[in-house]
Structure formats: structure tokens, C-alpha cells
Write a protein that holds these residues in place. Structure first.
Motif, PDB file in Angstrom:
ATOM      1  N   ASP A   1      26.036 -40.698  81.949  1.00 56.89           N
ATOM      2  CA  ASP A   1      25.259 -42.104  82.101  1.00 56.89           C
ATOM      3  C   ASP A   1      26.134 -43.209  82.548  1.00 56.89           C
ATOM      4  N   ILE A   2      27.503 -42.975  82.575  1.00 54.59           N
ATOM      5  CA  ILE A   2      28.134 -43.966  83.258  1.00 54.59           C
ATOM      6  C   ILE A   2      29.324 -43.668  84.364  1.00 54.59           C
ATOM      7  N   GLN A   3      29.639 -44.539  85.100  1.00 54.42           N
ATOM      8  CA  GLN A   3      30.639 -43.963  86.458  1.00 54.42           C
ATOM      9  C   GLN A   3      32.093 -44.179  85.717  1.00 54.42           C
ATOM     10  N   TRP A   4      32.683 -43.003  85.936  1.00 50.92           N
ATOM     11  CA  TRP A   4      33.936 -43.051  85.392  1.00 50.92           C
ATOM     12  C   TRP A   4      35.176 -43.448  86.497  1.00 50.92           C
ATOM     13  N   ALA A   5      35.803 -44.204  86.072  1.00 49.74           N
ATOM     14  CA  ALA A   5      36.889 -44.693  86.869  1.00 49.74           C
ATOM     15  C   ALA A   5      38.322 -44.231  86.385  1.00 49.74           C
ATOM     16  N   TYR A   6      38.738 -42.855  86.784  1.00 44.31           N
ATOM     17  CA  TYR A   6      40.043 -42.483  86.000  1.00 44.31           C
ATOM     18  C   TYR A   6      41.111 -43.077  86.723  1.00 44.31           C
ATOM     19  N   LEU A   7      41.906 -44.209  85.882  1.00 47.05           N
ATOM     20  CA  LEU A   7      42.992 -45.031  86.505  1.00 47.05           C
ATOM     21  C   LEU A   7      44.090 -44.826  85.602  1.00 47.05           C
ATOM     22  N   SER A   8      45.280 -45.258  86.009  1.00 45.11           N
ATOM     23  CA  SER A   8      46.512 -45.465  85.311  1.00 45.11           C
ATOM     24  C   SER A   8      46.321 -46.965  84.518  1.00 45.11           C
ATOM     25  N   PRO A   9      47.250 -47.269  83.484  1.00 41.36           N
ATOM     26  CA  PRO A   9      46.912 -48.371  82.929  1.00 41.36           C
ATOM     27  C   PRO A   9      47.221 -49.497  83.810  1.00 41.36           C
ATOM     28  N   ALA A  10      48.208 -49.555  84.686  1.00 41.02           N
ATOM     29  CA  ALA A  10      48.501 -50.641  85.679  1.00 41.02           C
ATOM     30  C   ALA A  10      47.381 -50.966  86.554  1.00 41.02           C
ATOM     31  N   ASP A  11      46.730 -49.629  87.292  1.00 42.39           N
ATOM     32  CA  ASP A  11      45.842 -49.821  87.992  1.00 42.39           C
ATOM     33  C   ASP A  11      44.364 -50.298  87.408  1.00 42.39           C
ATOM     34  N   ALA A  12      44.336 -49.794  86.273  1.00 50.20           N
ATOM     35  CA  ALA A  12      43.030 -50.241  85.494  1.00 50.20           C
ATOM     36  C   ALA A  12      43.132 -51.838  85.152  1.00 50.20           C
ATOM     37  N   ARG A  13      44.316 -52.155  84.902  1.00 50.11           N
ATOM     38  CA  ARG A  13      44.306 -53.585  84.658  1.00 50.11           C
ATOM     39  C   ARG A  13      44.088 -54.434  85.877  1.00 50.11           C
ATOM     40  N   ALA A  14      44.569 -53.800  87.003  1.00 50.71           N
ATOM     41  CA  ALA A  14      44.228 -54.666  88.424  1.00 50.71           C
ATOM     42  C   ALA A  14      42.754 -54.432  88.695  1.00 50.71           C
ATOM     43  N   ALA A  15      42.215 -53.467  88.708  1.00 51.91           N
ATOM     44  CA  ALA A  15      40.774 -53.216  88.818  1.00 51.91           C
ATOM     45  C   ALA A  15      39.953 -54.040  88.069  1.00 51.91           C
ATOM     46  N   PHE A  16      40.363 -54.302  86.571  1.00 52.44           N
ATOM     47  CA  PHE A  16      39.517 -55.164  85.711  1.00 52.44           C
ATOM     48  C   PHE A  16      39.626 -56.413  85.728  1.00 52.44           C
ATOM     49  N   ALA A  17      40.943 -56.884  86.338  1.00 54.23           N
ATOM     50  CA  ALA A  17      41.215 -58.328  86.633  1.00 54.23           C
ATOM     51  C   ALA A  17      40.540 -58.818  87.900  1.00 54.23           C
ATOM     52  N   ARG A  18      40.074 -57.930  88.908  1.00 50.77           N
ATOM     53  CA  ARG A  18      39.254 -58.310  90.217  1.00 50.77           C
ATOM     54  C   ARG A  18      38.013 -57.983  89.952  1.00 50.77           C
ATOM     55  N   GLY A  19      37.482 -57.521  88.979  1.00 52.37           N
ATOM     56  CA  GLY A  19      36.094 -57.212  88.740  1.00 52.37           C
ATOM     57  C   GLY A  19      35.482 -55.961  89.371  1.00 52.37           C
ATOM     58  N   SER A  20      36.506 -55.050  89.778  1.00 55.68           N
ATOM     59  CA  SER A  20      36.136 -53.772  90.388  1.00 55.68           C
ATOM     60  C   SER A  20      35.542 -52.815  89.489  1.00 55.68           C
ATOM     61  N   VAL A  21      35.709 -53.119  88.190  1.00 54.67           N
ATOM     62  CA  VAL A  21      35.027 -52.174  86.906  1.00 54.67           C
ATOM     63  C   VAL A  21      34.459 -53.136  86.117  1.00 54.67           C
ATOM     64  N   ASP A  22      33.473 -52.513  85.302  1.00 57.23           N
ATOM     65  CA  ASP A  22      32.760 -53.458  84.276  1.00 57.23           C
ATOM     66  C   ASP A  22      33.235 -53.342  82.872  1.00 57.23           C
ATOM     67  N   ALA A  23      34.011 -52.382  82.725  1.00 58.75           N
ATOM     68  CA  ALA A  23      34.818 -52.236  81.277  1.00 58.75           C
ATOM     69  C   ALA A  23      35.930 -51.490  81.447  1.00 58.75           C
ATOM     70  N   TRP A  24      36.720 -51.396  80.498  1.00 59.98           N
ATOM     71  CA  TRP A  24      38.241 -50.448  80.233  1.00 59.98           C
ATOM     72  C   TRP A  24      38.221 -50.252  79.036  1.00 59.98           C
ATOM     73  N   SER A  25      38.687 -49.093  78.965  1.00 56.87           N
ATOM     74  CA  SER A  25      38.981 -48.515  77.681  1.00 56.87           C
ATOM     75  C   SER A  25      40.634 -48.223  77.466  1.00 56.87           C
ATOM     76  N   ILE A  26      41.203 -49.014  76.584  1.00 54.80           N
ATOM     77  CA  ILE A  26      42.810 -48.999  76.830  1.00 54.80           C
ATOM     78  C   ILE A  26      43.359 -49.177  75.200  1.00 54.80           C
ATOM     79  N   TRP A  27      44.687 -49.071  75.360  1.00 51.93           N
ATOM     80  CA  TRP A  27      45.369 -49.159  74.052  1.00 51.93           C
ATOM     81  C   TRP A  27      46.421 -50.256  73.948  1.00 51.93           C
ATOM     82  N   ASP A  28      47.099 -50.496  72.957  1.00 47.84           N
ATOM     83  CA  ASP A  28      48.042 -51.741  72.797  1.00 47.84           C
ATOM     84  C   ASP A  28      49.501 -50.977  73.486  1.00 47.84           C
TER      85      ASP A  28
END
Length: 331
Positions: free
Chosen positions: A176-203
Motif C-alpha cells: 500500500d506504500i512506495q518503498w524507498a530502500y535507502l541508507s541513513p545518509a541517503d534517506a536523510r538527504a531524500a527527506f530533507a529535499r522532499g523526495s520522500v513523504d516519510a522516513w522510518s529511522i533510529w537514533d
């Protein structure tokens, strides 16, 4: 003293004592070797430990207590950094590491891929240290709103399991969702520029997104994912160096005890290692409960088995796996 080459040493001793007779010569060669090797039953060992910045092995590395503990046994410790659990587990599976740590998901995917690893110990759970984030002004207000949206997550990570559990609790399926499998660094960059709608991540990546990107928490792992950390080893290492396991776990436990009672000192130690602001580390440490190197007992085995069964049921791993069979016996 370093043990000499055994073949050269035998030749030297036998040449010198050959006239004494075969049996005596053999005996004296053995004695010579024992003296030359300092009566040690094992050769010098290099212990290769994989670590992530999100775990207490980083603190153990920085304080240097493990090196001090193992040096008298002729053990050298080599630390190798990884961005997340999956590549660390791959190195463990390939035999490039002896020991490492990861959350609940990476070892399961590694086992399903054929890794012969051993669960040595676990930490306490820390469900508040993992979260699904959205931008502050996002129209997404609840997990159900993620339907059709693109979500960044590391495949086979603790963020992966949280996302699966959150979707299930909201009545959604993985498709039901679009999965964007990314490393923490790449996911942060995608999240910051609005390329993804959400991010599941740890401390500490979660805390950094809150502080730097003003991210909003959609849900944490509370009542969804335990986010427990495991200490794992290559089975070949456990079988070849069984006497090293307990000292290693004891030093991890000592480090955890110190960290739990000295959160500010931990933050000051880790901030330069992480390369992030002290306030971010303090925020991450404040909600962390993943302390200790605890024996893996039946409730934890059942918990981890549930994670494995969930991934298998969803078709995310190719075969069912048995957690109990991979747990260290303590001997």
C-alpha cells in the motif's frame, strides 16, 4: 615472545639433538616449542569487531577498556565501522568480522541468507529510540495516511520492522506504500529535499532529523517494535575462541553500566565521534534504554522469533528460520 615458525624451529632443534635418539629428540622439540611460545596454547589473535555509531560498542571502542582486558591474552582488537546493521551482518556472514551488533532485523535477514551466526547477548528494549518521521507541515497525520506515499527506510533494519508493524496496525499492507530502500545518509538527504513523504529511522539519526530538519514524529516503536540490540558473532569464531566470549560480554556490560549512570559524559564522548551537535546526542541518549549485554532467555527468543515469522509471512525472507538454534549456550 612470538612463537617461531614451527617447521624451522623443529629442524633447528632436531639437528642439535639428533644424536640423543628419536623419542628424546621429539620430547625436547616439544619442550623447546613450549618455552619459545611462552607456554601459550593459542597464537596471537586479532579480534575484528564491527560497530555502528548507534550502539554501545562505539563507547567501548572510545574508552579502550576491551583492549586493556584482552592484551594480556595476546589479543589485538580491530574496530570496523558500518553505517547500519545489514552491511555489518553481511561482513559477519562472509567471515570478514568476528563479532558485531545490530537491531532485531539484520540478523534475521542474514540467517535467511545462510549466515551461520550466533546470538551472544541482547540489550534491554528501547522502543522510543526508533520512529517514523514526516516533515513538520506534512498533511500526513496518522499511519493510515501513508497509503500511496513514498517512505524511506533501510531494508532489513529496525526501521523496516517498525514500518511493517505500523502499517499492519493501521490496516495497511506493505504494497500500500512506495518503498524507498535507502541508507541513513541517503534517506536523510531524500527527506530533507522532499523526495520522500516519510522516513522510518533510529537514533541518533532520528534525533538529528528532529533537531536539524524539524521533523515530526508520526509514531515511535512503542507497542509496535521493541528495538532491541543484539551482540552477534560468527560461529567459527565462537568455536575457535570460546574463552574470549565472556570477557568481551563483561566489558560490554561494564560499559553499559557506566553509560547508564553518566549520560552527559556519554554525550560528550559520542558527539565528536558522531560528528553531530552535543544537544542531538543528549536527546538520543535521554530516551535510550538499550543498556547491557544480557543473557538471551526464552521471552527474548520468542520475541525475536515473532519478528522472523513476520518477515517470512510477508515474503520478505525466503525461508523460515529458527532463532533458538542460533543462541549461544553460554559455554
Amino acid at each position: 615472545m612470538k612463537c617461531p615458525d614451527i617447521y624451522s624451529f623443529k629442524l633447528l632443534c632436531r639437528t642439535a639433538i639428533r644424536p640423543l635418539g628419536l623419542n628424546i629428540a621429539t620430547l625436547l622439540v616439544t619442550v623447546c616449542l613450549l618455552f619459545a611460545c611462552g607456554f601459550s596454547a593459542s597464537a596471537e589473535v586479532t579480534l575484528r569487531i564491527g560497530y555502528q555509531k548507534s550502539g554501545y560498542l562505539t563507547i567501548l571502542k572510545e574508552r579502550g577498556n576491551l583492549e586493556k582486558r584482552l592484551a594480556p591474552q595476546g589479543v589485538t582488537v580491530r574496530w570496523i565501522e558500518f553505517t547500519s546493521g545489514p552491511p555489518l551482518m553481511e561482513a559477519l556472514r562472509a567471515g570478514s568480522l568476528d563479532l558485531g551488533h545490530a537491531g532485531e532485523s539484520p540478523p534475521i535477514f542474514s540467517q535467511a541468507a545462510g549466515a551461520d551466526l550466533v546470538y551472544l547477548a541482547s540489550t534491554k528494549p528501547s522502543p522510543e529510540s526508533v520512529a517514523i518521521l514526516v516533515p513538520k507541515d506534512s498533511p500526513v497525520k496518522r499511519i493510515a495516511d501513508l497509503k500511496g506515499k513514498k517512505v524511506a527506510v533501510g531494508k532489513a533494519t529496525s526501521g523496516h520492522y517498525l514500518l511493517v508493524q505500523a502499517l499492519t496496525a493501521a490496516g495497511l499492507k506493505p504494497e500500500d506504500i512506495q518503498w524507498a530502500y535507502l541508507s541513513p545518509a541517503d534517506a536523510r538527504a531524500a527527506f530533507a529535499r522532499g523526495s520522500v513523504d516519510a522516513w522510518s529511522i533510529w537514533d541518533p539519526f532520528y534525533a538529528a532529523a528532529q533537531k536539524d530538519l524539524d521533523a515530526r514524529v508520526l509514531t515511535t516503536g512503542k507497542n509496535l517494535s521493541p528495538f532491541r540490540e543484539f551482540y552477534l558473532a560468527n560461529r567459527a569464531f565462537v568455536q575457535s575462541q570460546p574463552a574470549l566470549i565472556k570477557p568481551i560480554l563483561e566489558e560490554i556490560q561494564k560499559t553499559a553500566d557506566w553509560a547508564q549512570t553518566n549520560p552527559q559524559a556519554v554525550a560528550k564522548l559520542l558527539a565528536p565521534e558522531y560528528g553531530i551537535d552535543l544537544g542531538i546526542v543528549e536527546l538520543a541518549e535521554k530516551r535510550k534504554e538499550r543498556y547491557g549485554a544480557l543473557p538471551i532467555k526464552a521471552p527474548v527468543i520468542a520475541e525475536q522469533q515473532q519478528v522472523a515469522d513476520t518477515y517470512f509471512r510477508l515474503g520478505l525472507i525466503p525461508k523460515a528460520i529458527d532463532i533458538k538454534s542460533a543462541v549461544w549456550s553460554g559455554k
